[in-house]
Design a protein around this motif. Structure first.
Motif, short mmCIF file in Angstrom:
data_model
loop_
_atom_site.label_atom_id
_atom_site.label_comp_id
_atom_site.label_asym_id
_atom_site.label_seq_id
_atom_site.Cartn_x
_atom_site.Cartn_y
_atom_site.Cartn_z
N GLN A 40 -13.14 8.65 -3.88
CA GLN A 40 -12.47 7.77 -4.84
C GLN A 40 -11.12 7.27 -4.36
O GLN A 40 -10.36 6.70 -5.14
CB GLN A 40 -12.27 8.51 -6.17
N ALA A 41 -10.79 7.49 -3.10
CA ALA A 41 -9.47 7.12 -2.60
C ALA A 41 -9.16 5.67 -2.95
O ALA A 41 -9.97 4.79 -2.74
CB ALA A 41 -9.40 7.32 -1.09
N PHE A 42 -7.98 5.46 -3.50
CA PHE A 42 -7.61 4.12 -3.95
C PHE A 42 -6.17 3.79 -3.53
O PHE A 42 -5.92 2.82 -2.84
CB PHE A 42 -7.75 4.05 -5.47
N THR A 43 -5.26 4.69 -3.93
CA THR A 43 -3.84 4.42 -3.73
C THR A 43 -3.46 4.14 -2.28
O THR A 43 -2.71 3.19 -2.04
CB THR A 43 -3.01 5.60 -4.27
N PRO A 44 -3.93 4.93 -1.29
CA PRO A 44 -3.46 4.67 0.08
C PRO A 44 -3.75 3.25 0.53
O PRO A 44 -2.85 2.55 1.00
CB PRO A 44 -4.21 5.68 0.94
N ALA A 45 -4.99 2.80 0.34
CA ALA A 45 -5.31 1.45 0.77
C ALA A 45 -4.57 0.43 -0.08
O ALA A 45 -4.10 -0.58 0.42
CB ALA A 45 -6.81 1.21 0.67
N PHE A 46 -4.45 0.73 -1.37
CA PHE A 46 -3.79 -0.22 -2.26
C PHE A 46 -2.35 -0.46 -1.82
O PHE A 46 -1.90 -1.60 -1.74
CB PHE A 46 -3.82 0.29 -3.69
N ILE A 47 -1.62 0.61 -1.51
CA ILE A 47 -0.22 0.39 -1.17
C ILE A 47 -0.04 -0.07 0.27
O ILE A 47 0.79 -0.92 0.55
CB ILE A 47 0.68 1.61 -1.47
N VAL A 48 -0.83 0.45 1.20
CA VAL A 48 -0.59 0.08 2.61
C VAL A 48 -1.10 -1.33 2.89
O VAL A 48 -0.49 -2.07 3.64
CB VAL A 48 -1.21 1.12 3.57
N SER A 49 -2.21 -1.73 2.28
CA SER A 49 -2.72 -3.07 2.57
C SER A 49 -2.28 -4.08 1.51
O SER A 49 -2.73 -5.21 1.51
CB SER A 49 -4.25 -3.06 2.64
N GLY A 50 -1.39 -3.69 0.62
CA GLY A 50 -0.94 -4.61 -0.40
C GLY A 50 -2.05 -4.99 -1.36
O GLY A 50 -2.09 -6.11 -1.86
N PHE A 96 -11.60 0.10 0.61
CA PHE A 96 -12.27 1.28 0.07
C PHE A 96 -13.16 0.88 -1.10
O PHE A 96 -12.96 -0.14 -1.74
CB PHE A 96 -11.25 2.31 -0.42
N TYR A 97 -14.11 1.75 -1.36
CA TYR A 97 -15.07 1.52 -2.44
C TYR A 97 -14.36 1.21 -3.76
O TYR A 97 -14.62 0.20 -4.40
CB TYR A 97 -15.93 2.78 -2.59
N THR A 98 -13.44 2.10 -4.15
CA THR A 98 -12.80 1.90 -5.45
C THR A 98 -11.85 0.71 -5.44
O THR A 98 -11.58 0.13 -6.49
CB THR A 98 -12.01 3.15 -5.87
#
Lengths: 282, 300, 448
Positions: free
Chosen positions: B228-238, B249-251
């Protein structure tokens, strides 16, 4: 593992390794604290974490947000939400965990699977129906959606954690207590709870930190500034389509970490002091 | 609470202890969950009355949506590397920080700090600097004669920077391991010492078996969380999953469809497929646990 | 605080929380009952909600405007709901889904869907009745915010696609600063010259795509408008073909190969304007929306200037017959169609546009005032970078071709697709021809 009594060079080696690792762990924090003392024009153009001087202007500006609302209000609100969530999780999750770990009731396996299943659905797909529930209850713009569910064990993570800890406690203690005429609830209070203290401490630490840092549900349910929490206060500064105040944002983020680190230091002690004794197998 | 004193039937006792959880489940969780299942068969767009579309969302996901297939692959890669590496670091550091050394509290706090900074803006900026052009990583690689490149903006390497980010944030499983280590009765070690067992043998014969319930817990949670990883990609890739969807990521894709494009029915279908995937992997883990997890209650 | 009614609801709860946390579930459940005691007698009172995103400067100024509005409407309250952009639209969308959206608001994304489902108030009747006065507004700007020929929003401040120039790099490399009327050939020449004259790692301009944000599609739409074409048809289909897209992508591919704009891996490093090439010292020019002007200047040590997006007029590479750029302002104010206070909401929107006291308070915090009178009134009070922004906005307003068709519901998905298409070419994963084929194919799927 009892690693205390070791020869000098091995202890030095351990410390050396830990300190080197610590630098990799703490560098982002240093950079952020350093940036909080820089004017905006230096934050992204100079990569060194060291500021040129100690200028507290960002702290002064950040604390009042320029809008007259102060961070002290956000701190109080965050503490209320955190305390409520901790009390709720400790109370409800330990009860449920005891049932799952020790009581052989009908449907236990199915309900346990359902409990774990609640962790597996991505939260984005339930946001809207959940919002409608809380809006119908007229709980929006109050702390209730953030606290009340915790008293009903909605954090399956902690139930599962406590189940695992209870299951590694030998049964003999309870069997002895049972013979002494102790009921289920008495055993739970007098035997289980004291023995899963490490799990309760872990629950406290995590609930505090996760609630303190939680952004989306607080954003969703709190509307007005007098209800805002730290994590919402911190997002007041950035606007990718317009003006952003980086220095004050870093200053307030640095300050907001203080309580979290203090809470961690205070509670982690409970994970050090002495070594657990069950009174058995001695 | 006097009535608990009476010997109760196991069923009654179990349901009474579960009562708060059961209320929470029915009031706060069951409704939204079932609603989302229903919506996954509709074209719900957050604003209008949803229309029933049968299995069209699922059909599209399985047969047409290339970005979805890509997101699934990205997530599987992430789970396969990030989860075990994170656990290994957490266990190793928990062992080291369970020793009686000076400054233990400070060390523990410092090693926990990355997990505190989890979703903060500082991390998103720094990660781009460290793994970006002329950042520390490309300088070190350049020193050893490799061509310095920018990992975070390269489609073939960006995912690895997120895996490293996850491994770096091993604080939470570390604390759980520490709590588990604390629960191992000291008497066991004392008895083993008297029998002449060295530290390594004590680790193998006492620590690991006693810790298996906690290892298992961390394993299951890592699986669930990294799927369910969401935050890392959300913040690093904007919030984009870029470059070129390499960190989609999926989520994150689910979120972009549901809240970005208002295709909440479609997003709900994605959510339910993920639930089935995670459920299957978790069930596998539970099945395997019979063979390696040691409970004091003899595996009831 | 302008919380009004809401303060009453929370205070008891907060107090119950402080005690209840320690006492456990019992007192908390007692606390839970409190919100139901909301006094119904208050409902006749005007208690509105307004929502916007921004940073502390905009928050401060907007709160002052609300105070002023409240002082002119004794007894009425307007509760403010504000924060950064992250999560803003997600919350607003959820509130719309839960039928609990604010009365007056900014909308960050997907306004087309909200309009299509009838959630935003039609403003035309209030213009006809004179409650909303747009006499001093530029007509072509109003045309470009209409949807289906109807007005649902008012620009809260004018802004548009622009180029920022780092004057120091221009001076150091001996390249002349472009004028407002430049074309794509001038742009390419300047970018090449700077890349050649500047130290390694410094490029003439940032690329036209970025990993995030709305940069990729608007410049292309400007280019199409220069040819007399809109990006979409009235029926919501693509109004351009493979030819135009190929021309556009090839132009940028060429500049990339020459080194006039940076390679993909440098461009992909950007994650918001704070990590943009112009701030990181990697480019002299940077295309983005002008709304970030003062903040971008704040992050840079060098003096920045706002310029226009070049046109195709007189250009050989991307020739055009009309001036294509337009004011694509992102900060607009909308009224909830379900508001209980339409009169007051419209009055507030009218004050945003025409009230001199409001204008003096808000200055450029959302861009240049829609009313030319108000814009002229505040110009003496603003910073140099904002003055150059005003010049850019005025130039575009005066020259823009009136041609306009609003985006369809799938518009923002096409914008994302454009970004991915640029990336495929820039990272060398597809030739221009392949990328164009894929774009047409995927756009067809999205818009079916």
């Amino acid at each position: 593992m009892v690693w205390g009594r070791r020869s000098g060079w091995r202890s030095w080696l351990l410390h050396g390794g830990l300190i080197a690792g610590a630098f990799a762990m703490i560098y982002p924090l240093l950079w952020m604290v350093g940036s909080s003392f820089k004017p905006d024009s230096q934050i992204f153009t100079e990569l060194s974490p060291l500021p040129r001087g100690l200028d507290f202007a960002n702290y002064a500006r950040g604390w009042t947000l320029g809008t007259g609302m102060r961070f002290s209000v956000f701190y109080v609100n965050s503490f209320i939400v955190c305390a409520g969530a901790i009390a709720g999780n400790l109370f409800s999750c330990s009860l449920a965990a005891y049932a799952f770990a020790r009581i052989r009731f009908r449907g236990r396996r199915v309900l346990f699977a359902v409990m774990l299943g609640t962790l597996m659905l991505p939260f984005h797909v339930t946001i809207v129906p959940q919002y409608i529930i809380f809006h119908t209850l007229e709980w929006t713009n109050t702390f209730l959606p953030l606290i009340v569910p915790k008293f009903f064990a909605v954090d399956a993570f902690f139930i599962f954690l406590m189940v695992q800890f209870i299951r590694s406690i030998p049964l003999e203690l309870e069997e002895a207590a049972m013979i002494d005429g102790c009921g289920r609830f008495g055993m739970f209070i007098r035997i289980i709870l004291p023995l899963i203290k490490p799990a309760l401490v872990t629950t406290t630490i995590f609930t505090f930190i996760w609630t303190w840092n939680d952004f989306f549900s607080q954003l969703l349910y709190l509307n007005t500034q007098d209800n805002y929490t730290i994590s919402l206060g911190l997002r007041q500064f950035l606007d990718s389509s317009g003006a952003s105040a980086w220095g004050p944002m870093f200053a307030m983020t640095s300050l907001s970490l203080l309580p979290v680190i203090l809470v961690f230091l205070f509670f982690q002690k409970r994970l050090v002091e002495g070594i657990a004794t069950t009174g058995l197998k001695g | 609470m006097a009535r608990f004193r009476r010997p109760l039937g196991e069923n009654t006792a179990g349901y009474l202890f579960l009562l708060p959880w059961f209320i929470g489940l029915t009031v706060f969780l069951a409704g939204p969950t079932l609603v989302s299942l229903g919506l996954s068969f509709t074209d719900y767009n957050l604003l209008d009355v949803p229309n029933w579309v049968g299995v069209r969302n699922y059909e599209r996901l399985f047969t047409q949506d290339r970005r979805y297939h890509n997101a699934l692959m990205v997530t599987l890669t992430y789970v396969m590397f990030a989860a075990p590496l994170n656990l290994a670091f957490a266990l190793a550091l928990a062992m080291a920080l369970n020793a009686r050394i000076k400054g233990l509290g400070a060390y523990r706090a410092v090693y926990y700090i990355p997990s505190l900074l989890g979703g903060s803006v500082a991390v998103s900026i720094l990660w781009r600097q460290i793994f970006g052009l002329g950042g520390i990583v490309s300088q070190i690689l350049g020193f050893f004669g490799f061509e310095g490149s920018s990992w975070v903006s390269s489609p073939s390497q960006a995912l690895w920077t997120l895996i490293i980010l996850h491994v770096w944030q091993f604080g939470s499983p570390m604390v759980i391991f520490l709590a588990g280590l604390k629960q191992v009765p000291a008497e066991l070690y004392e008895a083993a010492s008297i029998d002449g067992a060295g530290p390594w043998r004590q680790f193998r014969v006492i620590t690991v078996p006693m810790l298996t319930p906690v290892i298992f817990f961390n394993l299951v949670l890592q699986i669930i969380n990294s799927f369910q990883a969401f935050t890392p990609a959300f913040i690093v890739s904007g919030g984009t999953g870029g470059p070129l969807d390499s960190t989609l990521f999926y989520t994150l894709y689910l979120y972009l469809q549901g809240f970005g494009n208002f295709r909440m029915g479609y997003a709900a279908a994605m959510g339910w497929i993920l639930l089935v995937i995670i459920g299957a992997v978790t069930a596998l883990a539970f099945f395997s646990s019979r063979y390696w997890v040691h409970y004091e209650d003899a595996g009831r | 605080m302008a919380a009004g009614n809401d303060t009453r609801i929370t205070e008891p709860t907060a107090a119950a929380g402080r005690r209840g946390v320690l006492l456990g579930a019992a007192s908390l459940l007692a606390g839970a009952a409190l919100p139901f005691r909301r006094a119904r007698a208050q409902d006749a009172k005007v208690n509105m909600r307004i929502s916007w995103w921004g940073s502390d400067d905009r928050h401060q100024r907007t709160l002052k405007m609300i105070k002023l509005w409240e002082s002119r409407n004794p007894g009425a309250t307007m509760a403010a709901q504000y924060g950064g952009l992250i999560g803003y639209q997600d919350k607003l969308s959820t509130e719309f889904a839960g039928r609990n959206a604010p009365d007056v608001m900014q909308i960050a994304d997907n306004r087309e869907s909200l309009i299509a489902s009838g959630r935003l108030m039609l403003l035309d009747p209030y213009i006809a009745s004179g409650q909303l006065n747009l006499a001093d507004a530029n007509k072509s700007v109003l045309e470009t915010v209409k949807v289906g020929g109807k007005l649902y929003s008012i620009p809260w401040g004018l802004a548009g696609g622009c180029f920022f120039f780092d004057t120091k790099v221009f001076a150091d490399t001996g390249v002349e600063l472009p004028g407002l009327g430049w074309n794509w050939d001038d742009f390419a020449a300047a970018a090449r010259k700077i890349s050649k004259a500047a130290p390694k790692g410094m490029y003439g301009s940032a690329d036209i795509w970025a990993p995030a944000g709305t940069r990729a599609f608007y410049p292309f739409e400007f280019f199409l408008r220069g040819r007399g074409k809109t990006a979409f048809t009235e029926a919501g289909k693509l109004n351009f073909g493979a030819n135009e897209l190929t021309e556009w992508l090839s132009f940028w591919d060429g500049l990339r190969r020459e080194g006039a704009v940076p390679p993909a891996e440098v461009t992909a490093l950007e994650n918001g304007y704070e990590t943009s090439p112009i701030i990181a010292g990697r480019s002299a020019m940077y295309p983005i929306n002008s709304s970030i002007a003062s903040s971008l200047q704040g992050l840079s040590k060098n003096k920045l200037v706002v310029g226009t997006i070049p046109s195709g007029l007189g250009s050989k590479a991307l020739p055009a017959t009309q001036y294509g750029a337009f004011i694509n302002t992102s900060m607009q104010v909308y009224v909830n169609a379900a508001t209980k206070f339409p009169k007051q909401s419209i009055e507030f929107v009218n004050m945003i546009t025409n009230d001199p006291e409001f204008a003096k308070i808000q200055l450029m915090s959302r861009g240049v005032s829609l009313s030319s009178k108000m814009a002229a009134l505040v110009t003496p009070d603003i910073a140099p970078i904002e003055q150059s922004m005003v010049q850019m906005v005025q130039y575009v307003q005066e020259h823009a071709t009136p041609l306009y068709v609003p985006w369809p519901k799938a518009g923002s998905q096409i914008q994302d697709l454009m970004q991915r298409t640029h990336q495929q070419v820039a990272f060398g994963q597809a030739s221009v021809a392949q990328a164009v084929t894929r774009f047409i194919d995927e756009a067809g799927q999205i818009m079916e």
